[in-house]
Design a protein around this motif. Structure first.
Motif, PDB file in Angstrom:
ATOM      1  N   VAL A 142     -10.244  -5.516   5.142  1.00 21.36           N
ATOM      2  CA  VAL A 142     -10.311  -4.617   6.300  1.00 21.36           C
ATOM      3  C   VAL A 142      -8.967  -4.141   6.801  1.00 21.36           C
ATOM      4  O   VAL A 142      -8.917  -3.300   7.688  1.00 21.36           O
ATOM      5  CB  VAL A 142     -11.058  -5.277   7.485  1.00 21.36           C
ATOM      6  CG1 VAL A 142     -12.480  -5.590   7.109  1.00 21.36           C
ATOM      7  CG2 VAL A 142     -10.341  -6.521   7.941  1.00 21.36           C
ATOM      8  N   GLY A 143      -7.869  -4.680   6.272  1.00 22.94           N
ATOM      9  CA  GLY A 143      -6.562  -4.287   6.788  1.00 22.94           C
ATOM     10  C   GLY A 143      -6.069  -5.279   7.817  1.00 22.94           C
ATOM     11  O   GLY A 143      -6.746  -6.243   8.140  1.00 22.94           O
ATOM     12  N   GLN A 195      -2.642   6.354   5.868  1.00 22.40           N
ATOM     13  CA  GLN A 195      -2.937   5.901   7.221  1.00 22.40           C
ATOM     14  C   GLN A 195      -4.369   5.395   7.312  1.00 22.40           C
ATOM     15  O   GLN A 195      -4.637   4.378   7.953  1.00 22.40           O
ATOM     16  CB  GLN A 195      -2.728   7.067   8.181  1.00 22.40           C
ATOM     17  CG  GLN A 195      -2.413   6.619   9.585  1.00 22.40           C
ATOM     18  CD  GLN A 195      -2.109   7.787  10.481  1.00 22.40           C
ATOM     19  OE1 GLN A 195      -2.638   8.885  10.313  1.00 22.40           O
ATOM     20  NE2 GLN A 195      -1.245   7.574  11.431  1.00 22.40           N
ATOM     21  N   ASP A 196      -5.239   6.081   6.634  1.00 24.60           N
ATOM     22  CA  ASP A 196      -6.637   5.687   6.622  1.00 24.60           C
ATOM     23  C   ASP A 196      -6.802   4.295   5.996  1.00 24.60           C
ATOM     24  O   ASP A 196      -7.571   3.468   6.462  1.00 24.60           O
ATOM     25  CB  ASP A 196      -7.440   6.719   5.839  1.00 24.60           C
ATOM     26  CG  ASP A 196      -8.916   6.528   6.058  1.00 24.60           C
ATOM     27  OD1 ASP A 196      -9.292   6.288   7.222  1.00 24.60           O
ATOM     28  OD2 ASP A 196      -9.676   6.593   5.085  1.00 24.60           O
ATOM     29  N   GLN A 238       0.834  -1.206   0.000  1.00 23.54           N
ATOM     30  CA  GLN A 238       0.000   0.000   0.000  1.00 23.54           C
ATOM     31  C   GLN A 238       0.869   1.257   0.000  1.00 23.54           C
ATOM     32  O   GLN A 238       0.633   2.203  -0.751  1.00 23.54           O
ATOM     33  CB  GLN A 238      -0.902   0.022   1.245  1.00 23.54           C
ATOM     34  CG  GLN A 238      -1.906  -1.100   1.299  1.00 23.54           C
ATOM     35  CD  GLN A 238      -3.064  -0.861   0.366  1.00 23.54           C
ATOM     36  OE1 GLN A 238      -3.441   0.283   0.111  1.00 23.54           O
ATOM     37  NE2 GLN A 238      -3.627  -1.924  -0.179  1.00 23.54           N
ATOM     38  N   THR A 239       1.886   1.253   0.867  1.00 23.94           N
ATOM     39  CA  THR A 239       2.746   2.427   0.996  1.00 23.94           C
ATOM     40  C   THR A 239       3.468   2.709  -0.315  1.00 23.94           C
ATOM     41  O   THR A 239       3.489   3.855  -0.791  1.00 23.94           O
ATOM     42  CB  THR A 239       3.773   2.207   2.117  1.00 23.94           C
ATOM     43  OG1 THR A 239       3.088   1.734   3.266  1.00 23.94           O
ATOM     44  CG2 THR A 239       4.485   3.482   2.457  1.00 23.94           C
ATOM     45  N   GLU A 273      -0.685  12.906   1.508  1.00 26.21           N
ATOM     46  CA  GLU A 273      -0.740  11.529   1.051  1.00 26.21           C
ATOM     47  C   GLU A 273      -0.700  10.585   2.243  1.00 26.21           C
ATOM     48  O   GLU A 273      -1.350   9.554   2.272  1.00 26.21           O
ATOM     49  CB  GLU A 273       0.456  11.212   0.139  1.00 26.21           C
ATOM     50  CG  GLU A 273       0.597  12.132  -1.043  1.00 26.21           C
ATOM     51  CD  GLU A 273      -0.196  11.657  -2.226  1.00 26.21           C
ATOM     52  OE1 GLU A 273      -1.427  11.822  -2.188  1.00 26.21           O
ATOM     53  OE2 GLU A 273       0.406  11.117  -3.162  1.00 26.21           O
ATOM     54  N   PHE A 274       0.096  10.977   3.253  1.00 27.15           N
ATOM     55  CA  PHE A 274       0.247  10.137   4.431  1.00 27.15           C
ATOM     56  C   PHE A 274      -1.088   9.927   5.143  1.00 27.15           C
ATOM     57  O   PHE A 274      -1.398   8.824   5.601  1.00 27.15           O
ATOM     58  CB  PHE A 274       1.264  10.761   5.394  1.00 27.15           C
ATOM     59  CG  PHE A 274       1.446   9.984   6.661  1.00 27.15           C
ATOM     60  CD1 PHE A 274       2.062   8.736   6.632  1.00 27.15           C
ATOM     61  CD2 PHE A 274       0.983  10.483   7.864  1.00 27.15           C
ATOM     62  CE1 PHE A 274       2.215   8.010   7.792  1.00 27.15           C
ATOM     63  CE2 PHE A 274       1.132   9.752   9.023  1.00 27.15           C
ATOM     64  CZ  PHE A 274       1.747   8.514   8.990  1.00 27.15           C
ATOM     65  N   VAL A 275      -1.886  10.988   5.204  1.00 29.29           N
ATOM     66  CA  VAL A 275      -3.196  10.877   5.858  1.00 29.29           C
ATOM     67  C   VAL A 275      -4.057   9.847   5.138  1.00 29.29           C
ATOM     68  O   VAL A 275      -4.704   8.992   5.756  1.00 29.29           O
ATOM     69  CB  VAL A 275      -3.881  12.259   5.893  1.00 29.29           C
ATOM     70  CG1 VAL A 275      -5.290  12.122   6.443  1.00 29.29           C
ATOM     71  CG2 VAL A 275      -3.067  13.223   6.724  1.00 29.29           C
ATOM     72  N   VAL A 276      -4.042   9.915   3.805  1.00 30.81           N
ATOM     73  CA  VAL A 276      -4.820   8.958   3.013  1.00 30.81           C
ATOM     74  C   VAL A 276      -4.316   7.538   3.281  1.00 30.81           C
ATOM     75  O   VAL A 276      -5.089   6.606   3.499  1.00 30.81           O
ATOM     76  CB  VAL A 276      -4.696   9.287   1.507  1.00 30.81           C
ATOM     77  CG1 VAL A 276      -5.462   8.259   0.679  1.00 30.81           C
ATOM     78  CG2 VAL A 276      -5.196  10.682   1.230  1.00 30.81           C
TER      79      VAL A 276
END
Lengths: 322, 252
Positions: free
Chosen positions: A245-246, A170-171, A89-90, A165-168
């Motif tokens: 779900v992660g 992290q979500d 993802q990252t 981008e980091f906020v997205v």
């Protein structure tokens, strides 16, 4: 030592678990429902299906993983599976940018993630088992080291990424049962069905494998082949649940050990359905409590990790006392 | 007959089994003795396909152990290792029933139930059948594992130090039992042993290993002999004839 052995019938235990799971499901579908039933059932149904799929994938993959490793406090996440998911993802957001990733069709993305995770598992396994040392514990250690590597590399990228981008990102990385990606449901259900079919045909072999490598080989099980298939199944199931779900770390540990506790048998034909039903009860029931008691004030994954973490510590303490 | 040809196993630089060729005839109790690190257990593990060999071949009644499918071989040859750690909670009967897996593949028949009861009574485990393994003493658990191997009903039964952790009474009854399996049931029993007196008194054939090779083999009369044993173990060993049995002493 003339302790009478109280052996409840496995079928009875399974029936009780099925009733509990049904109660949780009915409560989830009907509690506090207002307005148009067609809308309520369809809306909640999708969410319910996602919860059930995740519960099933996590519980079955954990039980199988523990059977292969002969250890009841390990979960697939120790092999770095979910860390790899986070890394994928990252890297995606780092390279393509959040707008482009959000615009991608989630289905090919899911297939890609599942493929990478499965390949990782096979490579790790083949590499370690083709050499002179064919030790499962070495493989686990290497898995842990890889996990740390994946996590550190993700962290590194997250430090230098654009803050927005980091906020997205992290979500996307937080395990969330409220924002399940429903477009993946069909694909996930299909994948899980195929994996289950393969697993169900091997259910008696799982029982033998739980006796350990040497005994299993003595009883004529092709150990290397069987373990490869099981790790593949685990990789596929973990990909499904993390994609939906992660990462969830302790949930599998919790339900697998509950299943061992309540089921009066060692047979996977009973253990696997039991763990799946317990997982469904916990996840769906937990979601009901979250919605109606806590009013969405917290995330279900936090509650699960909290309870699962306590069980983990208890298991370690019990193991140390023995 | 178990036929071992030019078997080699090395870990990195140390050669554990160095070109061993050996024939173990069908029937009777054969023991493998020798000092620590002589390669006894590794040899047994290669014969029973638990460890892959670097070179050479092993055939059991003409079946090559590396190429024969595992479940076919599991009906001809069984093996029991020293430390059997099981995480699942099993009763004695559950464990013994696993011995039928090569035949029933998890769907036991009436025939299988007969074998399970037979193995339980042969090892005198009838009263303990429904007890959990973790409730048993070390000796009882050992017997349960032997019952599982017996239940597998193979012509060849291999045991790696079956007397470990057993007291005198249980060790003697275990050896009597293995000899009974050979005499009454016509099995071929191969055991790795540390106690040369046990080998002398219970076995029909003795194979002595030293430094990854076979040092000597023959009947107990031929092997339990002062110069041979002193040479193998590198301590002065004296052999006495007591009550018609060859007993060794090596404490001085």
């Amino acid at each position: 030592m003339s302790r009478k052995r109280r052996t409840p019938d496995p079928a009875f235990v399974l029936a009780v678990l099925a009733v509990l799971a049904t109660v949780a499901i009915v409560a989830f579908m009907t509690l506090g429902a207002r307005g148009n039933w067609d809308f309520v059932l369809a809306f909640r149904g999708r969410k319910l299906l996602a919860l059930i799929l995740v519960a099933y994938a996590i519980s079955v993959s954990t039980v199988l993983f523990q059977t292969v490793t002969g250890n009841r406090i390990l979960t697939p996440s120790i092999m770095g599976f979910d860390a790899l998911f986070a890394l994928i993802q990252t890297v995606l957001i780092f390279v393509l940018g959040s707008a482009a990733v959000s615009a991608l069709d989630p289905r090919p993305l899911f297939a890609f993630e599942a493929a990478v995770m499965t390949t990782f598992c096979v490579l790790l396994y083949r590499w370690l088992f083709s050499g002179a040392t064919r030790s499962l514990h070495l493989m686990l250690l290497v898995g842990i080291v890889f996990g740390v590597f994946f996590r550190s590399f993700s962290n590194f990228l997250q430090r230098i990424i654009d803050p927005n981008e980091f906020v997205v990102l992290q979500d996307r990385l937080f395990a969330s049962f409220n924002t399940v990606d429903t477009s993946l449901l069909g694909l996930s259900a299909g994948t899980i069905a195929i994996a289950s079919l393969v697993g169900w045909r091997m259910r008696h072999t799982f029982d033998v494998l739980a006796l350990g490598r040497e005994t299993a080989i003595n009883l004529g099980v092709d150990h290397r082949r069987t373990v490869t298939i099981i790790l593949l199944l685990v990789a596929v199931l973990v990909s499904v649940s993390t994609a939906l779900v992660g990462p969830v770390t302790f949930f599998g540990l919790l339900v697998a050990n509950l299943a061992y506790m309540v089921m009066p048998t060692h047979r996977h034909a009973w253990l696997l359905p039991a763990s799946a039903l317990i997982a469904i009860t916990c996840l769906v029931g937990g979601q009901v409590i979250l919605e109606h008691v806590f009013g969405f004030a917290t995330a279900l994954s936090i509650i699960i990790e909290f309870v699962g973490g306590i069980v983990f510590i208890l298991l370690i303490l019990k193991g140390a006392a023995r | 007959m178990i036929e071992i040809r030019d078997l080699v196993k090395a870990y990195d630089d140390s050669i554990v089994v160095d070109g061993v060729s050996l024939q173990i005839a069908a029937g009777g109790v054969t023991s493998i003795i020798g000092p620590n690190g002589a390669g006894k257990s590794t040899l047994l593990s290669m014969v029973s396909r638990l460890v892959a060999m670097d070179r050479g071949s092993v055939t059991v009644d003409g079946l090559d152990v590396t190429t024969t499918p595992g479940d076919v071989l599991a009906r001809r040859l069984s093996v029991l290792r020293q430390d059997n750690h099981i995480t699942t909670r099993l009763t004695v009967r559950d464990l013994v029933a696993f011995g039928r897996y090569p035949y029933s593949k998890g769907r036991p028949t009436v025939e299988d139930a007969r074998h399970i009861d037979g193995a339980l009574s042969f090892l005198d485990l009838g009263d303990l059948a429904d007890r959990f393994l973790d409730e048993l003493s070390g000796g009882q658990r050992q017997r349960a594992f032997v019952a599982m191997v017996l239940c597998q009903d193979t012509d060849y039964m291999l045991f790696d130090e079956p007397l470990n952790n057993l007291d005198i009474r249980h060790a003697v009854s275990m050896m009597r039992l293995l000899r009974r399996a050979a005499r009454e049931l016509g099995k071929t029993v191969v055991v790795v042993l540390h106690d040369i007196n046990v080998a002398s008194c219970f076995c029909d054939h003795i194979v002595a290993m030293k430094a990854a090779r076979i040092a000597a083999q023959g009947t107990p009369e031929e092997i339990i002999e002062q110069t041979i044993l002193s040479d193998i173990y590198e301590v002065p060993i004296r052999v006495h004839e007591i009550d018609g049995q060859r007993i060794t002493t090596y404490y001085r």
